[in-house]
Design an enzyme around this catalytic site. Structure first.
Site, PDB file in Angstrom:
ATOM      1  NE  ARG A  21      -3.853  -0.470   2.009  1.00 12.05           N
ATOM      2  CZ  ARG A  21      -4.937  -0.455   1.249  1.00 12.05           C
ATOM      3  NH1 ARG A  21      -5.340   0.655   0.694  1.00 12.05           N
ATOM      4  NH2 ARG A  21      -5.622  -1.552   1.035  1.00 12.05           N
ATOM      5  CB  CYS A  42      -8.974 -17.079  15.855  1.00 10.51           C
ATOM      6  SG  CYS A  42      -7.453 -16.132  15.737  1.00 10.51           S
ATOM      7  CD1 TRP A 411     -27.655   3.603  37.904  1.00  7.32           C
ATOM      8  CD2 TRP A 411     -25.581   4.394  37.624  1.00  7.32           C
ATOM      9  NE1 TRP A 411     -27.629   4.868  38.398  1.00  7.32           N
ATOM     10  CE2 TRP A 411     -26.359   5.393  38.255  1.00  7.32           C
ATOM     11  CE3 TRP A 411     -24.243   4.678  37.336  1.00  7.32           C
ATOM     12  CZ2 TRP A 411     -25.847   6.636  38.603  1.00  7.32           C
ATOM     13  CZ3 TRP A 411     -23.732   5.912  37.691  1.00  7.32           C
ATOM     14  CH2 TRP A 411     -24.529   6.876  38.313  1.00  7.32           C
TER      15      TRP A 411
HETATM   16  C1  LIG Z   1      -6.652 -22.632  17.887  1.00  7.49           C
HETATM   17  C2  LIG Z   1      -6.237 -21.205  17.956  1.00  7.49           C
HETATM   18  C3  LIG Z   1      -7.147 -20.236  18.312  1.00  7.49           C
HETATM   19  C4  LIG Z   1      -6.762 -18.902  18.378  1.00  7.49           C
HETATM   20  N1  LIG Z   1      -7.686 -17.962  18.741  1.00  7.49           N
HETATM   21  C5  LIG Z   1      -7.322 -16.662  18.811  1.00  7.49           C
HETATM   22  C6  LIG Z   1      -8.257 -15.663  19.141  1.00  7.49           C
HETATM   23  O1  LIG Z   1      -9.452 -15.966  19.364  1.00  7.49           O
HETATM   24  N2  LIG Z   1      -7.845 -14.369  19.190  1.00  7.49           N
HETATM   25  C7  LIG Z   1      -6.541 -14.012  18.923  1.00  7.49           C
HETATM   26  O2  LIG Z   1      -6.211 -12.825  18.973  1.00  7.49           O
HETATM   27  N3  LIG Z   1      -5.615 -14.955  18.588  1.00  7.49           N
HETATM   28  C8  LIG Z   1      -5.974 -16.250  18.530  1.00  7.49           C
HETATM   29  N4  LIG Z   1      -5.047 -17.200  18.160  1.00  7.49           N
HETATM   30  C9  LIG Z   1      -3.654 -16.805  17.938  1.00  7.49           C
HETATM   31  C10 LIG Z   1      -3.388 -16.361  16.509  1.00  7.49           C
HETATM   32  O3  LIG Z   1      -3.879 -17.308  15.604  1.00  7.49           O
HETATM   33  C11 LIG Z   1      -1.879 -16.191  16.331  1.00  7.49           C
HETATM   34  O4  LIG Z   1      -1.433 -15.271  17.289  1.00  7.49           O
HETATM   35  C12 LIG Z   1      -1.537 -15.696  14.936  1.00  7.49           C
HETATM   36  O5  LIG Z   1      -1.876 -16.636  13.974  1.00  7.49           O
HETATM   37  C13 LIG Z   1      -0.054 -15.396  14.848  1.00  7.49           C
HETATM   38  O6  LIG Z   1       0.232 -14.982  13.570  1.00  7.49           O
HETATM   39  P1  LIG Z   1       1.728 -15.060  13.000  1.00  7.49           P
HETATM   40  O7  LIG Z   1       1.644 -14.603  11.604  1.00  7.49           O
HETATM   41  O8  LIG Z   1       2.662 -14.390  13.924  1.00  7.49           O
HETATM   42  O9  LIG Z   1       2.111 -16.604  13.091  1.00  7.49           O
HETATM   43  P2  LIG Z   1       1.438 -17.885  12.441  1.00  7.49           P
HETATM   44  O10 LIG Z   1      -0.015 -17.709  12.252  1.00  7.49           O
HETATM   45  O11 LIG Z   1       1.925 -19.031  13.269  1.00  7.49           O
HETATM   46  O12 LIG Z   1       2.119 -17.969  11.001  1.00  7.49           O
HETATM   47  C14 LIG Z   1       3.475 -18.202  10.842  1.00  7.49           C
HETATM   48  C15 LIG Z   1       3.665 -18.903   9.502  1.00  7.49           C
HETATM   49  O13 LIG Z   1       5.065 -18.949   9.235  1.00  7.49           O
HETATM   50  C16 LIG Z   1       5.332 -20.158   8.547  1.00  7.49           C
HETATM   51  N5  LIG Z   1       6.759 -20.462   8.705  1.00  7.49           N
HETATM   52  C17 LIG Z   1       7.421 -20.707   9.858  1.00  7.49           C
HETATM   53  N6  LIG Z   1       8.713 -20.944   9.609  1.00  7.49           N
HETATM   54  C18 LIG Z   1       8.875 -20.840   8.260  1.00  7.49           C
HETATM   55  C19 LIG Z   1       9.984 -20.984   7.400  1.00  7.49           C
HETATM   56  N7  LIG Z   1      11.198 -21.276   7.858  1.00  7.49           N
HETATM   57  N8  LIG Z   1       9.788 -20.834   6.066  1.00  7.49           N
HETATM   58  C20 LIG Z   1       8.562 -20.516   5.568  1.00  7.49           C
HETATM   59  N9  LIG Z   1       7.467 -20.386   6.353  1.00  7.49           N
HETATM   60  C21 LIG Z   1       7.630 -20.538   7.681  1.00  7.49           C
HETATM   61  C22 LIG Z   1       4.439 -21.167   9.246  1.00  7.49           C
HETATM   62  O14 LIG Z   1       4.202 -22.294   8.414  1.00  7.49           O
HETATM   63  C23 LIG Z   1       3.184 -20.345   9.511  1.00  7.49           C
HETATM   64  O15 LIG Z   1       2.215 -20.544   8.503  1.00  7.49           O
HETATM   65  C24 LIG Z   1      -5.426 -18.540  18.078  1.00  7.49           C
HETATM   66  C25 LIG Z   1      -4.498 -19.523  17.703  1.00  7.49           C
HETATM   67  C26 LIG Z   1      -4.893 -20.832  17.630  1.00  7.49           C
HETATM   68  C27 LIG Z   1      -3.886 -21.865  17.237  1.00  7.49           C
END
Ligand SMILES: Cc1cc2nc3c(=O)[nH]c(=O)nc-3n(C[C@H](O)[C@H](O)[C@H](O)COP(=O)(O)OP(=O)(O)OC[C@H]3O[C@@H](n4cnc5c(N)ncnc54)[C@H](O)[C@@H]3O)c2cc1C
Length: 425
Positions: A21, A42, A411
């Site tokens: 963007r 989630c 309230w």
């Molecule tokens: C069951 C569940 C319920 C949840 N519910 C909630 C909720 O209600 N509210 C909320 O705020 N949060 C919730 N969360 C948390 C939220 O899903 C995570 O905090 C969020 O997905 C984090 O995002 P991220 O991009 O940091 O990591 P991730 O979503 O873990 O994504 C990281 C990605 O990096 C990829 N990766 C890692 N290493 C490599 C590599 N070397 N090369 C290429 N790719 C790689 C992985 O395959 C993965 O797809 C929940 C999580 C789960 C598991």
């Protein structure tokens, strides 16, 4: 100029989209080792429950969408195996090398495992985990389940499995639920689960899954940030074990940013590093990482630990610190707890329980727990806003909150609780 992003879910894609963007010319490529991007982890408990009918319903955007609409290249099934920063290169599984100018690490976190793995043992983190568990439920029709860990994922999983009619037990190694040192909240959750036929056993560490005889086991004992790539590249970790970043999501390597579950942020109340892996935070951190990677200075100030979970039909919202946590962090907490109707009686108001915590020294609001069937998100968000703004109880009591019978009583329970707390301070 090429921006490379490692990780194709919340933080990684927020970073890529924000960078695009802000800079239409930037070449952007996202590497994702899994086969699916941009899904709502989630929603996985609700896939298990059956409310989400098909796994594909959890996918927000496809790689084709990013290519077509955002001019962002997404390479799925492509694992980054090394960051060779002096050469500004990534090495990929299979041997390919890819050059970058700026890099965002958004590798997320992985569930802490309990041994030994077995076909009836599941974590609930990835898209594939959700599909595997759902297939197991459909094909094996298990009658009993153990959920290990009473964090929000464990509690959501327990409810989902109970919906299938299974006997479910929850084992929690610590004395508390939801990672919140709060004896009252834990006891409330224990009694609530009991009403739904789910025993919650706290202070019960499961050392080996072989000790359990349940037909299905879901492990949810916490997350470990995926930092191995970063460590090998010479990127510093903070004391939480996640990647240390500035409020611009910069790591200690020039041009390399980190965001989401693999990185630390700051706790707004304690001003110390925090690792509270949540989707809402991952998206915001990713957005800021993407902006800075595109050369626009933006900052993410931190979090106050706001979260919400549904446990057997009831919402539990938490923000800030519990009294115990506040005391340990050097505050002098005073707390008031009330139960009041969330709407007038003639609108079938239901009880909601509010605990508000303030610091005696500064009179500032430092935390809240809110339990109820409706309105929990709105009320916990009011308190989160108050904490972020540094509001004192005196200002909080006077907040102009909305009233009309279908939504809230004249309230608001938050204000009733604030009045009680004010008397104690
Ligand atoms: C069951 C569940 C319920 C949840 N519910 C909630 C909720 O209600 N509210 C909320 O705020 N949060 C919730 N969360 C948390 C939220 O899903 C995570 O905090 C969020 O997905 C984090 O995002 P991220 O991009 O940091 O990591 P991730 O979503 O873990 O994504 C990281 C990605 O990096 C990829 N990766 C890692 N290493 C490599 C590599 N070397 N090369 C290429 N790719 C790689 C992985 O395959 C993965 O797809 C929940 C999580 C789960 C598991």
């Amino acid at each position: 100029m090429r921006l490379a992003v490692i990780g194709g879910v919340a933080a990684g894609l927020s970073a890529a989209a924000r960078a695009r963007r802000l800079d239409a010319e930037l070449e952007i490529v996202v590497f994702e080792k899994g086969g699916t991007i941009s899904y709502g982890a989630c929603g996985l408990p609700y896939l298990v429950e059956g409310r989400v009918r098909r796994p594909e319903d959890l996918i927000v955007y496809t790689p084709e969408y990013f290519r077509r609409e955002r001019n962002i290249e997404i390479r799925t099934q492509t694992e980054v195996t090394g960051i060779l920063h002096p050469r500004r290169e990534l090495s990929l599984a299979g041997g390919e090398r890819v050059r970058y100018d700026r890099l965002v690490i958004a590798t997320g976190a992985r569930p802490v495992p309990i041994e030994p793995p077995a076909p009836n043992v599941f974590a609930l983190q990835t898209f594939d985990d959700g599909i595997r568990l759902r297939k197991f439920l459909e094909s094996r029709k298990p009658r009993s389940a153990a959920v290990i860990g009473a964090g929000y994922i464990g509690l959501e999983a327990a409810e989902a499995l109970r919906t299938h009619g299974m006997q479910v037990e929850v084992f929690e190694g610590s004395a508390h639920v939801l990672g919140r040192e709060d004896a009252h909240l834990t006891e409330w959750v224990r009694r609530h689960l009991e009403r739904f036929g789910i025993p919650l056993l706290v202070n019960r560490t499961v050392r080996s899954l072989e000790d359990l005889s349940h037909e299905l086991i879901v492990t949810a004992i916490g997350f470990k940030p995926n930092v191995e790539l970063a460590i090998d590249a010479g990127i510093e970790l903070g004391r939480t074990g996640a990647i240390r970043v500035t409020d611009r999501m910069e790591t200690n390597l020039a041009g390399v940013f980190a965001a989401g579950d693999c990185a630390e942020t700051r706790h707004l109340l304690t001003d110390s590093p925090a690792h509270i892996p949540l989707g809402t935070t991952a998206n915001k951190m990713g957005r800021v990482a993407g902006a800075n990677a595109a050369g626009v200075r933006e900052r993410f100030p931190g979090v106050c630990g706001t979260a919400i979970v549904r446990v057997c039909g009831t919402g539990i919202g938490i923000t800030g610190l519990s009294s115990e946590q506040a005391r340990r962090e050097g505050f002098q907490p005073a707390s008031a707890r009330i139960t009041a109707k969330d709407k007038p009686g003639y609108f079938r108001g239901r009880p909601t329980t509010i605990e508000l915590i303030a610091d005696r020294g500064t009179r500032r609001i430092v935390g809240a727990n809110i339990i109820g069937e409706e309105g929990v998100a709105g009320r916990v968000n009011v308190v989160a806003t108050a904490i972020t703004a540094g509001l004192r109880i005196d200002d909080f009591e006077a907040l102009d909150l909305a009233y009309a019978p279908p939504f809230a009583p004249v309230w608001d329970p938050l204000l009733i609780c604030a009045q009680q707390l004010s008397k104690l301070l």
